[in-house]
Scaffold this active site. Structure first.
Site, PDB file in Angstrom:
ATOM      1  N   HIS A  16      91.170  -9.193  58.163  1.00 36.60           N
ATOM      2  CA  HIS A  16      90.337 -10.487  57.759  1.00 36.60           C
ATOM      3  C   HIS A  16      91.047 -11.592  58.114  1.00 36.60           C
ATOM      4  CE1 HIS A  16      87.480 -12.367  54.754  1.00 36.60           C
ATOM      5  NE2 HIS A  16      88.243 -13.211  55.026  1.00 36.60           N
ATOM      6  N   LYS A 102      79.374 -10.996  59.522  1.00 36.77           N
ATOM      7  CA  LYS A 102      79.777 -11.401  58.329  1.00 36.77           C
ATOM      8  C   LYS A 102      78.663 -11.951  57.235  1.00 36.77           C
ATOM      9  CE  LYS A 102      82.771 -12.977  55.065  1.00 36.77           C
ATOM     10  NZ  LYS A 102      84.070 -12.908  54.785  1.00 36.77           N
ATOM     11  N   HIS A 139      81.200 -11.212  51.982  1.00 36.95           N
ATOM     12  CA  HIS A 139      81.891 -11.967  50.905  1.00 36.95           C
ATOM     13  C   HIS A 139      81.089 -11.601  49.704  1.00 36.95           C
ATOM     14  CE1 HIS A 139      84.095 -15.589  49.176  1.00 36.95           C
ATOM     15  NE2 HIS A 139      83.385 -15.428  48.315  1.00 36.95           N
ATOM     16  N   ASP A 250      93.204 -12.563  54.551  1.00 38.80           N
ATOM     17  CA  ASP A 250      92.129 -13.552  54.552  1.00 38.80           C
ATOM     18  C   ASP A 250      93.177 -15.131  54.545  1.00 38.80           C
ATOM     19  OD1 ASP A 250      89.993 -15.318  53.816  1.00 38.80           O
ATOM     20  OD2 ASP A 250      90.161 -14.824  51.647  1.00 38.80           O
TER      21      ASP A 250
HETATM   22  O1  DOR Z   1      89.592 -19.091  49.845  1.00 41.91           O
HETATM   23  C1  DOR Z   1      88.808 -18.991  50.684  1.00 41.91           C
HETATM   24  N1  DOR Z   1      89.090 -19.625  51.979  1.00 41.91           N
HETATM   25  N2  DOR Z   1      88.014 -17.957  50.663  1.00 41.91           N
HETATM   26  C2  DOR Z   1      86.874 -17.996  51.782  1.00 41.91           C
HETATM   27  O2  DOR Z   1      86.240 -16.845  51.435  1.00 41.91           O
HETATM   28  C3  DOR Z   1      87.015 -18.954  52.825  1.00 41.91           C
HETATM   29  C4  DOR Z   1      88.298 -19.289  53.005  1.00 41.91           C
HETATM   30  C5  DOR Z   1      88.423 -20.517  54.067  1.00 41.91           C
HETATM   31  O3  DOR Z   1      87.605 -20.563  55.140  1.00 41.91           O
HETATM   32  O4  DOR Z   1      89.098 -21.413  53.748  1.00 41.91           O
HETATM   33 ZN    ZN Z   2      88.052 -15.031  54.227  1.00 41.85          ZN
END
Ligand code: DOR
Ligand code: ZN
Length: 347
Positions: A16, A102, A139, A250
């Site tokens: 991710h 997604k 998500h 992430d």
């Molecule tokens: O903190 C986050 N930033 N959560 C997400 O789901 C998206 C991500 C982003 O794209 O900056």
């Molecule tokens: Zn993410």
């Protein structure tokens, strides 16, 4: 002089990741490619990646931004909207343009404005995905303004995810960046078609890190870090050896001034020291022997991809994380800024 302790594991993958586009892409991608063989690339660009043609073009831009000699495969995903077409999504998967789709609930997070307003609207897409074995990446937060932000993941399980999997019990589903005991329990008690990614930040910090001693925007991401008991449950899950849990950083880079602002963006840029960050957690938990499974084996198994034949080596001689990283002209504050991590990825 005693020798530096080392740990060699199969080369990991990041299941991710946000790498953005344009100049930022060029500034952040090398950090991931240095550590990981493959990464699932999030499609929440502006505009989002919603077609096979978009995904192929974005993949080409990513490959074009790799440093010379890098051995890295971007695995592309498709952003679901209320109007996604089952035939197009299936064609994109079967042709290899996407490896997954997604689901962003509309307005749940950064870049989710075009997301799905009600999963009923994509029922046909989800049925097709279940039929062809295409993974759904979720998500998992409700967006109802009446639901407290710290409860949004748990409520999503009750209101959306559990009913969805009751209706489509074979749908291959990754519950992304889980943050709660409820999510750990849900994934643990679901079938083998349900897995979860866990980020470094949710293993390291609880919500105090955002709010104690003044607002700490660089510790803000979505889903937000929760109470300590949730962090401890995530650590237990990640280090348990269960194949349901795997690495997904992430990493979500935002310029320093976009984070340090009256309306700071959600997202933590952890790519530069991601593997070191996970290694610290596994060592603290006395579970370094489980790091390879979490980082390099469980994800490929879930996606039905081969594990890497390459290895990486961590050395226990320390990594100093800079206060700020220059991402091709954009200053970005990395996760663990200014800290020293015990393990360092050897060159
Ligand atoms: O903190 C986050 N930033 N959560 C997400 O789901 C998206 C991500 C982003 O794209 O900056
Ligand atoms: Zn993410």
């Amino acid at each position: 002089m005693s020798e530096v302790e080392t740990l060699t594991i199969r080369r990991p993958d990041d299941w991710h990741l946000h790498v953005r586009d344009g100049e930022i892409l060029q500034g952040v991608l090398a950090y991931t490619a240095r550590q990981f063989g493959r990464a699932i690339i999030m499609p929440n660009l502006s505009p989002p990646i919603t077609s096979a043609a978009d995904a192929l073009a974005y993949r080409a831009r990513i490959i074009g931004a790799l440093p010379a000699g890098a051995d890295f495969t971007p695995l592309m995903t498709c952003y679901l909207t209320d109007t996604s077409d089952p035939d197009e999504i299936a064609r994109g998967f079967e042709s290899g343009a996407f490896v997954a789709a997604k689901l962003y609930p509309a307005h749940a997070t950064t870049g989710s404005a075009h997301g799905v307003t009600d999963v009923a609207n994509i029922r046909g897409v989800l049925e097709r995905m279940a039929a062809i074995g295409m993974p759904l990446l979720v998500h998992g937060e409700v967006t109802d303004s009446h639901v407290d932000i710290f409860d949004r993941e748990a409520v999503f399980i009750e209101q959306t995810l559990a009913p969805l999997l009751r209706d489509l019990p074979t749908l291959k589903t990754v519950f992304e960046h889980i943050t709660t005991t409820q999510a750990v329990d849900f994934v643990t008690s679901s079938g083998p078609n349900v897995g979860a990614t866990i980020t470094p930040q949710h293993l390291h910090i609880n919500r105090n890190a955002m709010l104690v001693g003044g607002m700490q925007p660089h510790n803000f991401c979505l889903p937000v870090a929760k109470r300590e008991k949730h962090r401890l449950a995530l650590r237990k899950a990640a280090t348990s050896g269960s194949e349901k849990f795997f690495l997904g950083t992430d990493s979500a880079p935002h310029a320093r001034d976009a984070k340090e602002s009256a309306c700071g963006c959600a997202g933590i840029f952890n790519a530069p020291f991601a593997l070191e960050s996970y290694a610290a957690v596994f060592e603290e938990e006395g579970a370094l022997d489980q790091l390879e499974g979490f980082a390099s084996l469980h994800g490929p198994r879930f996606y039905g991809l081969p594990v890497s034949e390459q290895t990486v080596t961590l050395r226990r001689d320390g990594a100093d994380v800079p206060d700020v990283i220059d991402a091709n002209g954009t200053p970005i504050v990395p996760f663990h800024a200014g800290e020293r991590l015990a393990w360092r990825l050897a060159d």
